[in-house]
Design a protein around this motif. Sequence first.
Motif, mmCIF file in Angstrom:
data_model
loop_
_atom_site.group_PDB
_atom_site.id
_atom_site.type_symbol
_atom_site.label_atom_id
_atom_site.label_comp_id
_atom_site.label_asym_id
_atom_site.label_seq_id
_atom_site.Cartn_x
_atom_site.Cartn_y
_atom_site.Cartn_z
ATOM 1 N N ALA A 1 18.070 -2.996 9.598
ATOM 2 C CA ALA A 1 17.375 -4.201 10.055
ATOM 3 C C ALA A 1 18.237 -5.013 11.003
ATOM 4 O O ALA A 1 17.748 -5.576 11.995
ATOM 5 C CB ALA A 1 16.962 -5.051 8.853
ATOM 6 N N GLU A 2 19.531 -5.092 10.736
ATOM 7 C CA GLU A 2 20.428 -5.843 11.614
ATOM 8 C C GLU A 2 20.521 -5.198 12.994
ATOM 9 O O GLU A 2 20.775 -5.875 13.993
ATOM 10 C CB GLU A 2 21.810 -5.937 10.987
ATOM 11 N N ARG A 3 20.294 -3.885 13.042
ATOM 12 C CA ARG A 3 20.326 -3.190 14.327
ATOM 13 C C ARG A 3 19.031 -3.395 15.112
ATOM 14 O O ARG A 3 18.955 -3.120 16.306
ATOM 15 C CB ARG A 3 20.561 -1.702 14.083
ATOM 16 N N GLY A 4 17.991 -3.875 14.437
ATOM 17 C CA GLY A 4 16.696 -4.037 15.097
ATOM 18 C C GLY A 4 15.977 -5.284 14.644
ATOM 19 O O GLY A 4 16.545 -6.372 14.607
ATOM 20 N N THR A 5 14.718 -5.123 14.274
ATOM 21 C CA THR A 5 13.859 -6.245 13.870
ATOM 22 C C THR A 5 13.327 -6.002 12.466
ATOM 23 O O THR A 5 12.846 -4.912 12.164
ATOM 24 C CB THR A 5 12.673 -6.407 14.839
ATOM 25 N N LEU A 6 13.414 -7.034 11.630
ATOM 26 C CA LEU A 6 12.851 -6.985 10.285
ATOM 27 C C LEU A 6 11.659 -7.919 10.204
ATOM 28 O O LEU A 6 11.776 -9.121 10.464
ATOM 29 C CB LEU A 6 13.901 -7.401 9.251
ATOM 30 N N PHE A 7 10.497 -7.368 9.863
ATOM 31 C CA PHE A 7 9.305 -8.154 9.559
ATOM 32 C C PHE A 7 9.229 -8.253 8.038
ATOM 33 O O PHE A 7 9.044 -7.242 7.353
ATOM 34 C CB PHE A 7 8.049 -7.477 10.106
ATOM 35 N N THR A 8 9.372 -9.457 7.511
ATOM 36 C CA THR A 8 9.407 -9.632 6.055
ATOM 37 C C THR A 8 8.024 -9.792 5.437
ATOM 38 O O THR A 8 7.897 -9.728 4.214
ATOM 39 C CB THR A 8 10.250 -10.861 5.681
ATOM 40 N N HIS A 9 7.008 -10.014 6.265
ATOM 41 C CA HIS A 9 5.664 -10.261 5.732
ATOM 42 C C HIS A 9 4.627 -9.407 6.458
ATOM 43 O O HIS A 9 3.738 -9.903 7.146
ATOM 44 C CB HIS A 9 5.296 -11.745 5.866
ATOM 45 N N LEU A 10 4.764 -8.088 6.299
ATOM 46 C CA LEU A 10 3.715 -7.198 6.796
ATOM 47 C C LEU A 10 2.680 -7.056 5.680
ATOM 48 O O LEU A 10 3.014 -6.699 4.553
ATOM 49 C CB LEU A 10 4.267 -5.822 7.159
ATOM 50 N N ILE A 11 1.420 -7.342 5.985
ATOM 51 C CA ILE A 11 0.351 -7.341 4.985
ATOM 52 C C ILE A 11 -0.500 -6.087 5.144
ATOM 53 O O ILE A 11 -1.025 -5.813 6.225
ATOM 54 C CB ILE A 11 -0.523 -8.605 5.109
ATOM 55 N N THR A 12 -0.612 -5.339 4.061
ATOM 56 C CA THR A 12 -1.356 -4.083 4.122
ATOM 57 C C THR A 12 -2.863 -4.359 4.088
ATOM 58 O O THR A 12 -3.310 -5.422 3.666
ATOM 59 C CB THR A 12 -0.975 -3.149 2.963
ATOM 60 N N ALA A 13 -3.627 -3.374 4.524
ATOM 61 C CA ALA A 13 -5.081 -3.543 4.608
ATOM 62 C C ALA A 13 -5.775 -3.245 3.295
ATOM 63 O O ALA A 13 -6.948 -3.583 3.124
ATOM 64 C CB ALA A 13 -5.640 -2.627 5.696
ATOM 65 N N ASN A 14 -5.059 -2.622 2.378
ATOM 66 C CA ASN A 14 -5.624 -2.235 1.098
ATOM 67 C C ASN A 14 -4.472 -2.163 0.106
ATOM 68 O O ASN A 14 -3.323 -2.437 0.469
ATOM 69 C CB ASN A 14 -6.349 -0.880 1.232
ATOM 70 N N SER A 15 -4.772 -1.812 -1.136
ATOM 71 C CA SER A 15 -3.706 -1.712 -2.128
ATOM 72 C C SER A 15 -3.617 -0.301 -2.704
ATOM 73 O O SER A 15 -3.103 -0.103 -3.794
ATOM 74 C CB SER A 15 -3.936 -2.732 -3.250
ATOM 75 N N MET A 16 -4.126 0.686 -1.938
ATOM 76 C CA MET A 16 -4.026 2.096 -2.316
ATOM 77 C C MET A 16 -3.661 2.929 -1.090
ATOM 78 O O MET A 16 -3.946 2.552 0.055
ATOM 79 C CB MET A 16 -5.342 2.599 -2.906
ATOM 80 N N THR A 17 -3.098 4.108 -1.343
ATOM 81 C CA THR A 17 -2.470 4.899 -0.278
ATOM 82 C C THR A 17 -3.433 5.373 0.798
ATOM 83 O O THR A 17 -3.171 5.195 1.999
ATOM 84 C CB THR A 17 -1.743 6.108 -0.890
ATOM 85 N N ILE A 18 -4.526 6.026 0.427
ATOM 86 C CA ILE A 18 -5.367 6.675 1.439
ATOM 87 C C ILE A 18 -5.985 5.669 2.409
ATOM 88 O O ILE A 18 -5.910 5.859 3.638
ATOM 89 C CB ILE A 18 -6.441 7.555 0.776
ATOM 90 N N PRO A 19 -6.609 4.572 1.951
ATOM 91 C CA PRO A 19 -7.096 3.589 2.923
ATOM 92 C C PRO A 19 -5.971 3.024 3.789
ATOM 93 O O PRO A 19 -6.156 2.800 4.996
ATOM 94 C CB PRO A 19 -7.729 2.502 2.045
ATOM 95 N N CYS A 20 -4.791 2.806 3.187
ATOM 96 C CA CYS A 20 -3.672 2.230 3.946
ATOM 97 C C CYS A 20 -3.158 3.187 5.019
ATOM 98 O O CYS A 20 -2.891 2.777 6.150
ATOM 99 C CB CYS A 20 -2.532 1.856 2.999
ATOM 100 N N MET A 21 -2.998 4.460 4.681
ATOM 101 C CA MET A 21 -2.484 5.397 5.671
ATOM 102 C C MET A 21 -3.510 5.669 6.765
ATOM 103 O O MET A 21 -3.142 5.885 7.924
ATOM 104 C CB MET A 21 -2.059 6.711 5.000
ATOM 105 N N THR A 22 -4.794 5.644 6.421
ATOM 106 C CA THR A 22 -5.819 5.779 7.459
ATOM 107 C C THR A 22 -5.744 4.585 8.402
ATOM 108 O O THR A 22 -5.888 4.735 9.627
ATOM 109 C CB THR A 22 -7.215 5.888 6.830
#
Length: 453
Positions: A37-58
């Motif tokens: 993160a120190e070498r780049g950018t850290l986003f501390t509050h990325l909000i996912t679109a769902n709370s399960m894997t398949i919808p999120c990865m899609t």
Amino acid sequence: MPSQRPNILLIVIDCLRADRTFDDDRTAQTPGLHALAERGTLFTHLITANSMTIPCMTTMFSGMYPAHHGVRAMVGARVSDSVPLLAELLRVNGYHTYAEATGPLSQFYRLDRGFDQYEFRDGVKSPMLGEWGDGLIRRFANGEFREPWFTYLHLWGVHRPRQVSPAYNKPEFGRTEYDRAISSYDARLRELLKAIDLDNTIVLVTGDHGEKIPENNLENQVEFFKKSLSKGSQGKASSAWVRTRRKAVASLRAGWFSTARLLYRAGVLDSPLASVTGHGYHVYDSLVRVPLVVAGGPVPAGRLISEQARQIDIMPTILDLAGLADETPHTADGRSLTPFMHGETLVEEPAFIETCQNSREPSTFYGVRYDGYKYAYDANNPKVPEELYDLTADPRETKNLAASLPRKAAELRALIESHLDQAATAAVSMTDELSDVEMAGLAEHLRKLGYVE
């Protein structure tokens, strides 16, 4: 000689919470991710679109919200061939594309589209912490990926059953097994990154969604009870005993959800789901707030972004970093986050969230995170209490303000309803694409992972 375009490594650690990885009160030891993160950018509050894997990865691969791409449940839906996916766009523009997938991410869901090689493995039998991980690190060190490459690496060890290296199975590496698994994977990622030329490679590390872990004695007891019930429910689906156990577990879980909501209304519990662990059932930040680290290549160093970003933004950001911003499809709901990386600001956009059912039907429990507040409600069940939290004053979401701030609750509910109306023409049909054989195979695969009973 460096390739014309940067290599891109997208690492998705299943169930990786932002607070347990980067917040000051974490107990996991994550020096590797902090150094990246120190070498780049850290986003501390990325909000996912769902709370399960398949919808999120899609969502991650399409840049679209679940209500738009249509994959809103773990069973019965897969992305339409008409939806442009990240790997397809990169391959068409000269990238060699590789995927190392695990968990529920079998080729059934069609997320393998655009990958020259899509390797699907059992993340428990072939973990990153074992020989499989040794081999993967050697492949990077030996230059076995043709440049410019895009590699998607999905890691399973923070997900249950959690994987902890013996050297890290100590209190100093985390208060819970979950935290010690994060420490273990942080150490392993340090080894992986040593094998990669970061001057010519952009690395992104994120989670698909978060995880509620036991935080008090009641939740520990509930977790122990769930494990004891589940022990006898593993095995082949054809076993009558296994089927009976699974049905019993599902029935008890549903009964506990109902009981917990009654206890909440009576004032016994602080939250309607206070004693529930795992993921998939709500939109609390523990379930939908994940980190995003972007580093390497031309990414400026030393940026920490606490402003809200969204999972739908990952695809446009990767295309932008690859010099392919113009290739972002019109179907994408997200936007590039690269202005943040260069010290600019972006106007905040609402982050819409859904939960997920282990059935063919999507959940009707929705949330939105916007303007310092989180609002959630069940569109089909008025008996489920609506919830409103002031995230600035109450970041742990313990004080429900829906009754005391009805105008704010109504304002955020209207945002969700407008979002759902705009995405009404979903890209995927959840009914007629799947044969009985496909459904049976998928259901058995998800049973083995504990997603369905």
